[in-house]
Design a protein around this motif. Structure first.
Motif, PDB file in Angstrom:
ATOM      1  N   LYS B  26       1.003  -1.250   0.160  1.00 63.07           N
ATOM      2  CA  LYS B  26      -0.088   0.113  -0.053  1.00 63.07           C
ATOM      3  C   LYS B  26       0.744   1.230  -0.130  1.00 63.07           C
ATOM      4  O   LYS B  26       0.433   2.370  -0.244  1.00 63.07           O
ATOM      5  N   THR B  27       2.007   1.138   0.279  1.00 61.81           N
ATOM      6  CA  THR B  27       3.013   2.410   0.321  1.00 61.81           C
ATOM      7  C   THR B  27       4.402   1.740  -0.082  1.00 61.81           C
ATOM      8  O   THR B  27       4.647   0.567  -0.063  1.00 61.81           O
ATOM      9  N   ILE B  28       5.215   2.647  -0.404  1.00 56.38           N
ATOM     10  CA  ILE B  28       6.574   2.488  -0.731  1.00 56.38           C
ATOM     11  C   ILE B  28       7.365   1.810   0.581  1.00 56.38           C
ATOM     12  O   ILE B  28       7.904   0.844   0.349  1.00 56.38           O
ATOM     13  N   ASN B  29       7.005   1.961   1.810  1.00 57.07           N
ATOM     14  CA  ASN B  29       7.661   1.395   2.784  1.00 57.07           C
ATOM     15  C   ASN B  29       7.058  -0.295   2.756  1.00 57.07           C
ATOM     16  O   ASN B  29       7.832  -1.176   3.034  1.00 57.07           O
ATOM     17  N   ASP B  30       5.908  -0.191   2.465  1.00 59.27           N
ATOM     18  CA  ASP B  30       5.421  -1.610   2.406  1.00 59.27           C
ATOM     19  C   ASP B  30       6.092  -2.688   1.297  1.00 59.27           C
ATOM     20  O   ASP B  30       6.548  -3.741   1.654  1.00 59.27           O
ATOM     21  N   LEU B  31       6.345  -1.636   0.253  1.00 57.05           N
ATOM     22  CA  LEU B  31       6.989  -2.517  -0.880  1.00 57.05           C
ATOM     23  C   LEU B  31       8.310  -2.666  -0.457  1.00 57.05           C
ATOM     24  O   LEU B  31       8.717  -3.995  -0.731  1.00 57.05           O
TER      25      LEU B  31
END
Lengths: 138, 81, 138, 81
Positions: B26-31
């Motif tokens: 859902k976010t770059i951090n999740d990615l």
């Protein structure tokens, strides 16, 4: 105009092609980048240039349009190659078209600085016994 | 969601891209978390902050939100020109 | 190399001719000056370029050698035309060959600045009803 | 001694050069005086200090001494490039 292509290009033809329609232009500053025979203290045989094509088109268009606006250029041409390139082959051409030389010089330098920093291309150099992905230095 | 890999990132992932159909990050951090799990050799590079991320071909430097139809790219410092 | 000539030149050939012997060169910065269609608030038909040939050869060689020394260039090419030139024709080419782009950019700009100031060439512009000798502005 | 004229100087002198065999000028200042006498229309330009002088194809900005075998050039501000 932005071109991202495998094949070589002819400086005279590419510049003439644009200049012929711009009779108020008195100055064209250009930069041509070539594959060097020596880097990182090793003899280079060839390079392979990878590109994120769609993003490179967008990034170069952005850089080009910024330069055109900032220096009131009549036009600007960027050609960047990708794929396998041998020593001494051309990699990139930037040509800036303006009425007088000051603006074309500054714009050409600006475009090269941003291109080196932001255009999504990656060089892999092939030496005689190994290969290495590069990182641009400023 | 498509995750594209370039240059030596591709040497680690051993593929050009991943397509994620279920539960995309859902976010770059999740990615980033997801990538560290899928490709443990990427972790040190992701943590060192040298990699660059683009969402739909635009650079992002913050922990931007992602959409399931986004094309994300992850790549090392560029070296064109 | 310094060339002072009447005839036109081909950018690709002139640059390739020098670059082919310099495989350590990664950067060529160049400037091309053209006859503009409009100057001094008048439409220009053509120009006539007069030259003090022997002194121009000496002055350009001096400027070239200074630039080569100052920026450690691998080589430098200056071609300047003289005689009758029509709108959009090339007048001058300066191309600086170096390992990296910073030096070639700076050298190219330096050479153009000095060439405009010290090289003994004089432009006479032909408009539709009159003609006028020019003076370079900086 | 050869005195060469260029650009609009030539429009005033109406010739490309003068050759001086007897009593050539001994300095640039002598030369200026001689030119003003031979070509009265040159005087205002010579006095306005816009002209440039070269001795044997080297610029000179001072009142240099001249040799009978010198090639002197007198010309307006340049406009090449």
């Amino acid at each position: 105009m932005i071109k991202i292509q495998k094949k070589n290009f002819n400086l005279e033809k590419e510049i003439k092609n644009i200049k012929d329609n711009l009779s108020s232009v008195g100055a064209v500053s250009s930069f041509i980048g070539y594959v060097r025979d020596f880097n990182n203290n090793e003899d280079v045989k060839s390079i392979c240039l990878e590109v994120y094509y769609e993003m490179a088109i967008k990034e170069l268009a952005k850089i080009k349009n910024n330069a055109i606006k900032k220096w009131n250029l009549a036009d600007c041409l960027i050609i960047h190659r990708y794929g396998e390139l041998k020593v001494s082959e051309k990699i990139v051409l930037v040509a800036c078209f303006s009425e007088h030389r000051k603006n074309s010089f500054e714009a050409c330098k600006y475009i090269m600085d941003f291109l080196k920093k932001d255009a999504p291309f990656w060089k892999k150099e092939f030496y005689y016994k190994r290969s290495s992905w590069l990182k641009n230095t400023i | 969601m498509i995750i594209k890999y370039f240059a030596w990132i591709k040497d680690i992932t051993d593929k050009d891209y991943d397509e994620i159909k279920n539960n995309p990050p859902k976010t770059i951090n999740d990615l980033k978390k997801m990538l560290c799990e899928s490709y443990p050799d990427l972790e040190k590079h992701i943590n060192s902050d040298i990699l660059r991320y683009a969402i739909n071909m635009e650079y992002t430097s913050i922990n931007q939100k992602l959409n399931s139809k986004d094309e994300i790219a992850i790549f090392p410092p560029v070296s064109g020109g």
